[in-house]
Design an enzyme around this catalytic site. Sequence first.
Site, PDB file in Angstrom:
ATOM      1  N   ASP A 151       0.845  -1.192   0.000  1.00 50.41           N
ATOM      2  CA  ASP A 151       0.000   0.000   0.000  1.00 50.41           C
ATOM      3  C   ASP A 151       0.877   1.237   0.000  1.00 50.41           C
ATOM      4  O   ASP A 151       1.805   1.347   0.806  1.00 50.41           O
ATOM      5  CB  ASP A 151      -0.845   0.052   1.281  1.00 50.41           C
ATOM      6  CG  ASP A 151      -2.010  -0.919   1.274  1.00 50.41           C
ATOM      7  OD1 ASP A 151      -2.964  -0.686   0.513  1.00 50.41           O
ATOM      8  OD2 ASP A 151      -1.957  -1.910   2.033  1.00 50.41           O
ATOM      9  N   HIS A 176      -7.623   5.369   0.959  1.00 54.87           N
ATOM     10  CA  HIS A 176      -8.534   5.121   2.077  1.00 54.87           C
ATOM     11  C   HIS A 176      -7.744   5.071   3.377  1.00 54.87           C
ATOM     12  O   HIS A 176      -6.518   5.017   3.375  1.00 54.87           O
ATOM     13  CB  HIS A 176      -9.261   3.797   1.857  1.00 54.87           C
ATOM     14  CG  HIS A 176      -8.332   2.612   1.728  1.00 54.87           C
ATOM     15  ND1 HIS A 176      -7.580   2.388   0.593  1.00 54.87           N
ATOM     16  CD2 HIS A 176      -8.009   1.625   2.584  1.00 54.87           C
ATOM     17  CE1 HIS A 176      -6.857   1.292   0.756  1.00 54.87           C
ATOM     18  NE2 HIS A 176      -7.089   0.816   1.961  1.00 54.87           N
ATOM     19  N   ASP A 210      -6.751  -5.074  10.166  1.00 54.71           N
ATOM     20  CA  ASP A 210      -6.028  -3.804  10.236  1.00 54.71           C
ATOM     21  C   ASP A 210      -5.431  -3.607  11.623  1.00 54.71           C
ATOM     22  O   ASP A 210      -6.148  -3.283  12.570  1.00 54.71           O
ATOM     23  CB  ASP A 210      -6.975  -2.623   9.927  1.00 54.71           C
ATOM     24  CG  ASP A 210      -7.332  -2.549   8.460  1.00 54.71           C
ATOM     25  OD1 ASP A 210      -6.719  -3.283   7.666  1.00 54.71           O
ATOM     26  OD2 ASP A 210      -8.210  -1.748   8.114  1.00 54.71           O
ATOM     27  N   GLU A 220     -11.246  -0.946  -2.207  1.00 56.18           N
ATOM     28  CA  GLU A 220     -12.143  -1.664  -3.110  1.00 56.18           C
ATOM     29  C   GLU A 220     -13.197  -0.749  -3.710  1.00 56.18           C
ATOM     30  O   GLU A 220     -13.658   0.198  -3.072  1.00 56.18           O
ATOM     31  CB  GLU A 220     -12.829  -2.797  -2.334  1.00 56.18           C
ATOM     32  CG  GLU A 220     -11.837  -3.832  -1.847  1.00 56.18           C
ATOM     33  CD  GLU A 220     -12.375  -4.752  -0.763  1.00 56.18           C
ATOM     34  OE1 GLU A 220     -11.724  -5.777  -0.516  1.00 56.18           O
ATOM     35  OE2 GLU A 220     -13.414  -4.457  -0.157  1.00 56.18           O
ATOM     36  N   LYS A 230      -9.761  -3.184  -7.609  1.00 58.25           N
ATOM     37  CA  LYS A 230     -10.107  -4.293  -6.725  1.00 58.25           C
ATOM     38  C   LYS A 230     -11.602  -4.252  -6.409  1.00 58.25           C
ATOM     39  O   LYS A 230     -12.154  -3.198  -6.111  1.00 58.25           O
ATOM     40  CB  LYS A 230      -9.294  -4.153  -5.445  1.00 58.25           C
ATOM     41  CG  LYS A 230      -9.388  -5.320  -4.509  1.00 58.25           C
ATOM     42  CD  LYS A 230      -8.124  -5.483  -3.683  1.00 58.25           C
ATOM     43  CE  LYS A 230      -8.223  -4.886  -2.310  1.00 58.25           C
ATOM     44  NZ  LYS A 230      -7.031  -5.146  -1.482  1.00 58.25           N
ATOM     45  N   HIS A 232     -19.783 -12.451  -0.269  1.00 61.12           N
ATOM     46  CA  HIS A 232     -20.369 -13.767  -0.529  1.00 61.12           C
ATOM     47  C   HIS A 232     -21.551 -14.068   0.365  1.00 61.12           C
ATOM     48  O   HIS A 232     -22.259 -15.040   0.161  1.00 61.12           O
ATOM     49  CB  HIS A 232     -19.291 -14.843  -0.357  1.00 61.12           C
ATOM     50  CG  HIS A 232     -18.563 -14.737   0.949  1.00 61.12           C
ATOM     51  ND1 HIS A 232     -19.050 -15.269   2.102  1.00 61.12           N
ATOM     52  CD2 HIS A 232     -17.410 -14.114   1.276  1.00 61.12           C
ATOM     53  CE1 HIS A 232     -18.213 -15.004   3.093  1.00 61.12           C
ATOM     54  NE2 HIS A 232     -17.214 -14.294   2.626  1.00 61.12           N
ATOM     55  N   GLU A 274      -6.823 -12.501  -4.467  1.00 57.94           N
ATOM     56  CA  GLU A 274      -6.183 -12.196  -3.196  1.00 57.94           C
ATOM     57  C   GLU A 274      -6.962 -12.960  -2.128  1.00 57.94           C
ATOM     58  O   GLU A 274      -8.182 -13.025  -2.191  1.00 57.94           O
ATOM     59  CB  GLU A 274      -6.301 -10.679  -2.967  1.00 57.94           C
ATOM     60  CG  GLU A 274      -5.424 -10.102  -1.897  1.00 57.94           C
ATOM     61  CD  GLU A 274      -5.579  -8.569  -1.865  1.00 57.94           C
ATOM     62  OE1 GLU A 274      -5.124  -7.904  -2.807  1.00 57.94           O
ATOM     63  OE2 GLU A 274      -6.167  -8.066  -0.900  1.00 57.94           O
ATOM     64  N   ASN A 275      -6.265 -13.542  -1.169  1.00 63.49           N
ATOM     65  CA  ASN A 275      -7.003 -14.207  -0.093  1.00 63.49           C
ATOM     66  C   ASN A 275      -7.397 -13.192   0.976  1.00 63.49           C
ATOM     67  O   ASN A 275      -6.792 -12.130   1.091  1.00 63.49           O
ATOM     68  CB  ASN A 275      -6.150 -15.325   0.523  1.00 63.49           C
ATOM     69  CG  ASN A 275      -4.833 -14.805   1.060  1.00 63.49           C
ATOM     70  OD1 ASN A 275      -4.123 -14.099   0.360  1.00 63.49           O
ATOM     71  ND2 ASN A 275      -4.527 -15.127   2.295  1.00 63.49           N
ATOM     72  N   ALA A 276      -8.415 -13.529   1.751  1.00 61.68           N
ATOM     73  CA  ALA A 276      -8.908 -12.571   2.743  1.00 61.68           C
ATOM     74  C   ALA A 276      -8.275 -12.778   4.115  1.00 61.68           C
ATOM     75  O   ALA A 276      -7.998 -11.824   4.824  1.00 61.68           O
ATOM     76  CB  ALA A 276     -10.424 -12.675   2.851  1.00 61.68           C
ATOM     77  N   ARG A 306      -0.481 -12.354   4.337  1.00 59.42           N
ATOM     78  CA  ARG A 306       0.561 -11.419   3.977  1.00 59.42           C
ATOM     79  C   ARG A 306       1.838 -11.831   4.622  1.00 59.42           C
ATOM     80  O   ARG A 306       1.853 -12.762   5.416  1.00 59.42           O
ATOM     81  CB  ARG A 306       0.167  -9.976   4.332  1.00 59.42           C
ATOM     82  CG  ARG A 306       0.118  -9.628   5.760  1.00 59.42           C
ATOM     83  CD  ARG A 306      -0.244  -8.172   6.146  1.00 59.42           C
ATOM     84  NE  ARG A 306      -1.541  -7.639   5.786  1.00 59.42           N
ATOM     85  CZ  ARG A 306      -1.732  -6.541   5.066  1.00 59.42           C
ATOM     86  NH1 ARG A 306      -0.673  -5.852   4.618  1.00 59.42           N
ATOM     87  NH2 ARG A 306      -2.920  -6.096   4.812  1.00 59.42           N
TER      88      ARG A 306
END
Length: 474
Positions: A56, A96, A104, A189, A298, A303, A355-357, A395
Amino acid sequence: MQAQSDNAKMLGNYVPIYVMLPLGVVTVDSVFEGNEKLTIQLQVLHAAGVDGVMVDVWWGIIESKGPKQYDWTAYRNLFQLIQECGLKLQAIMSFHQCGGNVGDVVTIPIPDWVLIVGDSDPDIFYTNRRGTRNKEYLTIGVDNEPLFHGRTAVQIYSDYMKSFRENMSDFLKSELIIDIEVGLGPAGELRYPSYPQNQGWEFPGIGEFQCYDKYLKADFKKAAANARHPEWELPDDAGEYNNTPDSTVFFRSNGTYMTEKGKFFLTWYSNNLLNHGDQILVEANKAFLGCKVKLAAKVSGIHWWYKAENHAAELTAGYYNLYDRDGAEAKSGPQKLVQQVLSGGWKEHIEVAGENALSRYDSTAYNQILLNARPNGINKEGRPKLKMYGVTYLRLSDDLLKETNFDIFKKFVGKMHADQDYYAYLEKYNHSIGPLEQSKPKIPIDVLLEATKPTEPFPWDEETDMKVDGSPAN
Ligand SMILES: *[C@@H]1O[C@H](CO)[C@@H](O)[C@H](O)[C@H]1NC(C)=O
Ligand SMILES: *[C@@H]1O[C@H](CO)[C@@H](O)[C@H](O)[C@H]1NC(C)=O
């Protein structure tokens, strides 16, 4: 030549893998200490065959001192280190706030001089029906309002990207930087901040519409008047963050969302989001024209309630996705959603990356990524299935590098690369970007009221007229 065709075959199966750098790698005070630990970690990633890293580039750090007072020093030092370690770089233009979302651990607000504008005009922030403000990202209602020392929000984003390009021109030329991901909303996003945890949202609440700032309100009234319905107002029956769809008048069966008024609102709401994305991507394209990078945007993987007829959580986020009615038992459909996004992107000749969450270190999780990124087998036409453009793993951490975890990760990298050397891919990667093709028509406002016919869903197995080798579409 045999070598060449082998090479082509290899490229077809190769999905590059990037690792997201830790939050706080450059501190909120714009300090990067080229610390030994990170150097070693980057070397370890490179040795494991990882293609590159993603990071970022925070607006709240770079332009914190005042309008157009950019400080790129810390990021230049970081980029230099990444280059020396032989990795590629995906840079995110992050407009953002960092903080307030899942995972975070660091807080980086948007610049102070912007927040100060919000002290006297809080409507520059996304607002829900009860008037709660969200300071994560400026509302798209001010995209074209010159409220920030004479500049509009879009001009601010544009100037920032141009300054990045200028200041990082050496790293662009050396092809360290291969992707520019353009932040388009909360968490980077393209969506509304419909499910903020810091306002009490919990999974799987439907979330709330975020269009009650005075700028978006005025825009809606104008749109309604143009559609000869000046009496229409923004919804007041869509419930609260943690409701289920059925407990609201808006989303329940045959609810407001199925009425003309509801459809008008939902179309306006999602069109605004698309316009926002378009506008900033056009600026990004201008800023990076001629650079050998890919521009990326992004979207969020919403879901929950995906399998409910109303798709409530997607609608509040701005994704007007009512057409795919599965009617299945579970109401959460991550796998189906991924397939819909991939198919939708490929249909438009857009590359899709993933990207995985959540951080996971087990082979089940990696296999799920592999299944989506590099599906084996052939489709109905007998051609190989399409693959993702790349995957970014979230990450880099001490846990990831623990021996047992990292051993599994290395195997995963090997499989993503179809067991080939990592450089096979790179010469193919870079080509200058040209002018941007604008998005296909959104539903025009004058046919809004008739625009209710579902489009055919695009089945996973029939994307056969796309490129089958997964090479870049342009
Ligand atoms: C890049 O930015 C740094 C600090 O922000 C500055 O010292 C340097 O001169 C700039 N370089 C270029 C090429 O603009
Ligand atoms: C919804 O509306 C349709 C068409 O008017 C009707 O056939 C159906 O019975 C209604 N369903 C409910 C649950 O009210």
